[in-house]
Design a protein around this motif. Structure first.
Motif, PDB file in Angstrom:
ATOM      1  N   SER A  10      38.570  46.737  48.494  1.00 27.11           N
ATOM      2  CA  SER A  10      38.248  46.206  47.176  1.00 27.11           C
ATOM      3  C   SER A  10      38.912  44.843  47.021  1.00 27.11           C
ATOM      4  O   SER A  10      39.755  44.446  47.839  1.00 27.11           O
ATOM      5  CB  SER A  10      38.755  47.155  46.090  1.00 27.11           C
ATOM      6  N   GLY A  11      38.516  44.127  45.942  1.00 20.51           N
ATOM      7  CA  GLY A  11      39.126  42.830  45.703  1.00 20.51           C
ATOM      8  C   GLY A  11      40.632  42.918  45.539  1.00 20.51           C
ATOM      9  O   GLY A  11      41.383  42.107  46.085  1.00 20.51           O
ATOM     10  N   GLU A  60      42.622  45.245  46.785  1.00 16.40           N
ATOM     11  CA  GLU A  60      43.244  45.585  48.070  1.00 16.40           C
ATOM     12  C   GLU A  60      43.347  44.362  48.967  1.00 16.40           C
ATOM     13  O   GLU A  60      44.337  44.189  49.693  1.00 16.40           O
ATOM     14  CB  GLU A  60      42.438  46.686  48.749  1.00 16.40           C
ATOM     15  N   ARG A  61      42.332  43.521  48.928  1.00 13.12           N
ATOM     16  CA  ARG A  61      42.378  42.305  49.754  1.00 13.12           C
ATOM     17  C   ARG A  61      43.517  41.392  49.312  1.00 13.12           C
ATOM     18  O   ARG A  61      44.220  40.810  50.145  1.00 13.12           O
ATOM     19  CB  ARG A  61      41.043  41.553  49.677  1.00 13.12           C
TER      20      ARG A  61
END
Length: 296
Positions: free
Chosen positions: A214-215, A217-218
């Motif tokens: 996910s955004g 997590e990135r």
């Protein structure tokens, strides 16, 4: 004719409570801090310039000069269009700087030029990092010397686990510093202590780099990389974009936890909310203004 100006502010304890900062009818920063961008003979149209009032002693308040950018000019490699013109920036150890401005004003371009992105070509000026000439260093050398950049949209690397990627990157920097490298088991112990910092679980290390992330997590993964590598200068390009409030707080807490008196952060953002969690010492506003004049 367009000329860029920079508003540079030293942040006081009551800066964010100033009504001018929050007013929708006022500029984001007091005009008291407006600086002239460049001297007219140096000016070229469709270009960006940022100036700073900071002088360049090798030490300031017992802090060493980390990054110095003087009169930097750069063009887009493919079109040769000037995108940076006369940029000056000075960062000392232990400082947090924020760069703000509208889309297209050159914020991300400056960060990419600093790390040696091939889409841009430096045509003038100087860039030094810890006394080294960045213009003579490949992107990999700049990274190994202690510059870290967190991208807006980190790419996925299928087939490469986070653990292997981090271990290889860590050992590459250790070799550069002449320090012992760590094997997989030793490195596991090292990286394990960093996971809590970014609020990630252990199985995160077994997943491929950014694949299916996910955004949030990135962005957490980017900060984990920063924590593992221990960079001297962290350039965070819109680390807050796409994050909900919980993820933003986690990322900001991690960045604050990594700050010491010897490293520095240069963060690019559009939003005040990040500045409420990571307090900058200086804010630089990059924007275009219109200037009419007659050449004698």
């Amino acid at each position: 004719m367009a000329m860029a100006h920079c508003y540079t502010c030293s942040i006081s304890s009551n800066f964010f409570s100033n009504p001018k900062f929050h007013s929708n009818n006022s500029p984001p920063f007091p005009k008291l801090f407006t600086l002239s961008a460049i001297r007219l003979p140096q000016f070229r149209s469709n270009s960006l310039a940022v100036d700073s009032t900071t002088s360049y002693p090798l030490e300031k308040d017992d802090k060493k000069l980390l990054l110095q950018v003087n009169d930097l000019t750069a063009v887009i490699a493919e079109s040769q269009q000037t995108i940076l013109n006369g940029v000056n920036l000075t960062v000392y150890e232990g400082e947090v700087h924020a760069i703000m401005g509208k889309n297209g004003s050159g914020k991300s371009t400056l960060s990419k030029v600093l790390v040696g992105h091939p889409d841009y070509e430096v045509t003038g000026g100087t860039m030094t990092f810890k006394g080294q000439n960045l213009l003579e260093m490949d992107p990999e050398e700049r990274s190994l010397s202690g510059i870290f950049m967190s991208f807006q949209s980190p790419v996925a690397i299928p087939g490469v686990s986070n653990a292997d990627f981090l271990n290889m990157a860590y050992n590459a920097r250790q070799r550069k510093l002449g320090l012992p490298e760590l094997g997989p088991i030793e490195f596991f112990s090292h990286v394990y202590s960093k996971l809590d910092l970014v609020n990630m679980k252990m199985d995160f290390l077994n997943r491929n780099v950014n694949e299916g992330f996910s955004g949030g997590e990135r962005k957490r993964n980017e900060i984990l990389q920063l924590a593992v590598l221990g960079a001297d200068l962290a350039i965070l390009d819109e680390i807050d974009s796409g994050l909900d409030i919980d993820a933003l707080q986690d990322v900001a807490k991690a960045v604050n936890g990594l700050l010491t008196s010897n490293n520095s952060v240069l963060m690019i953002t559009h939003y005040q909310r990040l500045l409420e969690y990571i307090k900058p010492a200086y804010i630089h506003i990059m924007r275009y203004t219109t200037l009419s004049f007659e050449v004698p």
